[in-house]
Design a protein around this motif. Sequence first.
Motif, PDB file in Angstrom:
ATOM      1  N   GLU A  17       0.693  -1.272   0.077  1.00  0.00           N
ATOM      2  CA  GLU A  17      -0.088  -0.073   0.041  1.00  0.00           C
ATOM      3  C   GLU A  17       0.755   1.341   0.063  1.00  0.00           C
ATOM      4  OE1 GLU A  17      -3.210  -0.089  -0.651  1.00  0.00           O
ATOM      5  OE2 GLU A  17      -3.150  -2.163  -0.908  1.00  0.00           O
ATOM      6  N   LEU A  18       2.042   1.190   0.631  1.00  0.00           N
ATOM      7  CA  LEU A  18       3.029   2.314   0.634  1.00  0.00           C
ATOM      8  C   LEU A  18       3.452   2.458  -0.726  1.00  0.00           C
ATOM      9  CD1 LEU A  18       5.087   2.001   3.809  1.00  0.00           C
ATOM     10  CD2 LEU A  18       2.994   3.264   3.622  1.00  0.00           C
ATOM     11  N   ARG A  19       3.903   1.498  -1.351  1.00  0.00           N
ATOM     12  CA  ARG A  19       4.340   1.648  -2.852  1.00  0.00           C
ATOM     13  C   ARG A  19       3.156   2.070  -3.494  1.00  0.00           C
ATOM     14  NH1 ARG A  19       3.130  -1.512  -6.617  1.00  0.00           N
ATOM     15  NH2 ARG A  19       2.525  -3.599  -5.525  1.00  0.00           N
ATOM     16  N   LYS A  20       2.013   1.510  -3.490  1.00  0.00           N
ATOM     17  CA  LYS A  20       0.745   2.235  -4.465  1.00  0.00           C
ATOM     18  C   LYS A  20       0.623   3.841  -4.232  1.00  0.00           C
ATOM     19  CE  LYS A  20      -1.990  -1.922  -4.505  1.00  0.00           C
ATOM     20  NZ  LYS A  20      -3.361  -2.566  -4.041  1.00  0.00           N
ATOM     21  N   LEU A  21       0.806   4.179  -2.928  1.00  0.00           N
ATOM     22  CA  LEU A  21       0.858   5.768  -2.705  1.00  0.00           C
ATOM     23  C   LEU A  21       1.752   6.433  -3.436  1.00  0.00           C
ATOM     24  CD1 LEU A  21       0.104   6.003   1.023  1.00  0.00           C
ATOM     25  CD2 LEU A  21      -1.597   6.071  -0.771  1.00  0.00           C
ATOM     26  N   ARG A  22       3.042   5.786  -3.357  1.00  0.00           N
ATOM     27  CA  ARG A  22       4.298   6.392  -4.096  1.00  0.00           C
ATOM     28  C   ARG A  22       3.820   6.318  -5.619  1.00  0.00           C
ATOM     29  NH1 ARG A  22       8.180   4.299  -6.954  1.00  0.00           N
ATOM     30  NH2 ARG A  22       7.963   2.096  -5.727  1.00  0.00           N
ATOM     31  N   GLU A  23       3.543   5.340  -6.189  1.00  0.00           N
ATOM     32  CA  GLU A  23       3.233   5.068  -7.721  1.00  0.00           C
ATOM     33  C   GLU A  23       2.185   6.192  -8.112  1.00  0.00           C
ATOM     34  OE1 GLU A  23       2.824   0.938  -8.157  1.00  0.00           O
ATOM     35  OE2 GLU A  23       4.960   0.672  -8.422  1.00  0.00           O
ATOM     36  N   ARG A  24       1.183   6.352  -7.269  1.00  0.00           N
ATOM     37  CA  ARG A  24       0.211   7.232  -7.786  1.00  0.00           C
ATOM     38  C   ARG A  24       0.424   8.534  -7.972  1.00  0.00           C
ATOM     39  NH1 ARG A  24      -3.009   4.346  -3.654  1.00  0.00           N
ATOM     40  NH2 ARG A  24      -4.181   2.768  -4.548  1.00  0.00           N
ATOM     41  N   ALA A  25       1.639   8.996  -7.005  1.00  0.00           N
ATOM     42  CA  ALA A  25       2.218  10.146  -6.993  1.00  0.00           C
ATOM     43  C   ALA A  25       3.181  10.326  -8.182  1.00  0.00           C
ATOM     44  CB  ALA A  25       2.840  10.380  -5.789  1.00  0.00           C
ATOM     45  N   GLY A  26       3.367   9.370  -8.913  1.00  0.00           N
ATOM     46  CA  GLY A  26       4.377   9.371 -10.211  1.00  0.00           C
ATOM     47  C   GLY A  26       5.610   9.453  -9.769  1.00  0.00           C
ATOM     48  N   LEU A  27       6.204   9.007  -8.692  1.00  0.00           N
ATOM     49  CA  LEU A  27       7.620   9.186  -7.979  1.00  0.00           C
ATOM     50  C   LEU A  27       8.414   7.566  -8.331  1.00  0.00           C
ATOM     51  CD1 LEU A  27       6.851  11.153  -4.889  1.00  0.00           C
ATOM     52  CD2 LEU A  27       7.804  12.048  -7.148  1.00  0.00           C
ATOM     53  N   SER A  28       9.529   7.840  -8.413  1.00  0.00           N
ATOM     54  CA  SER A  28      10.254   6.658  -8.339  1.00  0.00           C
ATOM     55  C   SER A  28      10.575   6.515  -7.008  1.00  0.00           C
ATOM     56  CB  SER A  28      11.671   6.848  -9.325  1.00  0.00           C
ATOM     57  OG  SER A  28      12.607   7.781  -8.763  1.00  0.00           O
ATOM     58  N   SER A  29      11.253   5.082  -6.498  1.00  0.00           N
ATOM     59  CA  SER A  29      11.808   5.198  -5.185  1.00  0.00           C
ATOM     60  C   SER A  29      12.764   6.129  -4.776  1.00  0.00           C
ATOM     61  CB  SER A  29      12.067   3.741  -4.851  1.00  0.00           C
ATOM     62  OG  SER A  29      13.153   3.364  -5.992  1.00  0.00           O
ATOM     63  N   ASN A  45      12.754  -1.063   1.562  1.00  0.00           N
ATOM     64  CA  ASN A  45      12.572  -1.976   2.844  1.00  0.00           C
ATOM     65  C   ASN A  45      11.233  -1.720   3.102  1.00  0.00           C
ATOM     66  OD1 ASN A  45      14.808  -3.546   2.560  1.00  0.00           O
ATOM     67  ND2 ASN A  45      15.981  -2.136   3.837  1.00  0.00           N
ATOM     68  N   MET A  46      10.752  -0.418   3.371  1.00  0.00           N
ATOM     69  CA  MET A  46       9.496  -0.403   3.816  1.00  0.00           C
ATOM     70  C   MET A  46       8.328  -0.607   2.889  1.00  0.00           C
ATOM     71  SD  MET A  46       9.717   3.813   5.450  1.00  0.00           S
ATOM     72  CE  MET A  46      10.473   4.443   4.107  1.00  0.00           C
ATOM     73  N   GLU A  47       8.540  -0.568   1.636  1.00  0.00           N
ATOM     74  CA  GLU A  47       7.706  -1.184   0.599  1.00  0.00           C
ATOM     75  C   GLU A  47       7.710  -2.580   0.297  1.00  0.00           C
ATOM     76  OE1 GLU A  47       8.206   1.038  -2.971  1.00  0.00           O
ATOM     77  OE2 GLU A  47       7.624   2.966  -2.181  1.00  0.00           O
ATOM     78  N   THR A  48       8.608  -3.451   1.076  1.00  0.00           N
ATOM     79  CA  THR A  48       8.474  -4.857   1.080  1.00  0.00           C
ATOM     80  C   THR A  48       8.320  -5.330   2.159  1.00  0.00           C
ATOM     81  OG1 THR A  48      10.999  -4.717   1.261  1.00  0.00           O
ATOM     82  CG2 THR A  48       9.912  -4.954  -0.936  1.00  0.00           C
ATOM     83  N   GLY A  49       7.918  -4.552   3.348  1.00  0.00           N
ATOM     84  CA  GLY A  49       7.265  -4.945   4.460  1.00  0.00           C
ATOM     85  C   GLY A  49       8.539  -5.361   5.533  1.00  0.00           C
ATOM     86  N   ARG A  50       9.678  -4.965   4.889  1.00  0.00           N
ATOM     87  CA  ARG A  50      10.878  -5.232   5.700  1.00  0.00           C
ATOM     88  C   ARG A  50      11.362  -4.550   6.918  1.00  0.00           C
ATOM     89  NH1 ARG A  50      14.221  -9.248   3.538  1.00  0.00           N
ATOM     90  NH2 ARG A  50      16.057  -7.967   3.819  1.00  0.00           N
ATOM     91  N   LEU A  51      10.665  -3.159   6.756  1.00  0.00           N
ATOM     92  CA  LEU A  51      11.157  -2.424   7.924  1.00  0.00           C
ATOM     93  C   LEU A  51       9.890  -1.678   8.328  1.00  0.00           C
ATOM     94  CD1 LEU A  51      13.807  -0.632   8.911  1.00  0.00           C
ATOM     95  CD2 LEU A  51      13.082   0.889   7.192  1.00  0.00           C
ATOM     96  N   ALA A  52       9.892  -1.683   9.751  1.00  0.00           N
ATOM     97  CA  ALA A  52       8.588  -1.021  10.586  1.00  0.00           C
ATOM     98  C   ALA A  52       8.482   0.707  10.221  1.00  0.00           C
ATOM     99  CB  ALA A  52       8.762  -1.275  11.958  1.00  0.00           C
TER     100      ALA A  52
END
Length: 283
Positions: A17-29, A45-52
Amino acid sequence: MPVRTNPTARQLRFGTELRKLRERAGLSSTEAARLLGIKQAQVSNMETGRLAVSAERVRTMACQYECPDKELVEAIAGMTGERKRGWWEEYRDILPPGLLDLAELEHHGTALRTAHTSGIPGLLQTLEHAREVFRQVVPELSPPEVEHRTSFRIKRQAVLFQKSPVQYQAIIHEAALHMRFGGRDVARNQLKHLLKMAEHPNISLYVIPFEAGGYPGAGQPVYYVHGPVPQLDTVQLDQSHGIALLNAEAQLGKYRVILDRLTSLSLIELESRALIHHIIQTM
């Protein structure tokens, strides 16, 4: 903050869901990292659930991403709040991770819908019925494995009886009601249990009669778990190789339609209970 090596399905979904928010904004990581003042590896790491991630960080990210959907943002932020280990964690090294993910999914669900055409839904099974189901698993489970899975399934049913019980809708084909797992007595007790469960105000039970004819879904069990907002809904499917969790918008829409159509093919609740009672009398 240490990086997780084996994130749960809920943690993976949070990252998605964090990745979707970023992609809707048209931003690269890389662009997002620069905007947030962190390293690109942290974003990954946040977008793969590996970082709290804290709820406040989620709100900050959503603000930087210019997300206008405040309800969605708060729902995603709410996925960060629980720190206490769930009861299912005691099975972490005993059962497949997918089963634990399912229990966690139910725990956070706001409503549950399921459709079964050849079996009884797990949350409505008696102890004896569940035990017999697991005895039929291929490859065969050892007696301790059968008991672990049986006890786990029964503990999952607590979501129906907690202080604020979840709303649960179950659609069962008449064919499943004639199955005699464990023999006549176990089958009769299972059907009586269905009638008892249907008395609870949060449980709706529908039966698709043989007379309904064909139905959508190819007979595959469908489990739809509602999230706090529709974007966070999840579909769980049982497959021969394990549990599959679906959350793409098109997939969610498809299974909502299937469940609605199955409901329209079903008898109303009063008639469904009457049919179950009739089957008990004829066993």
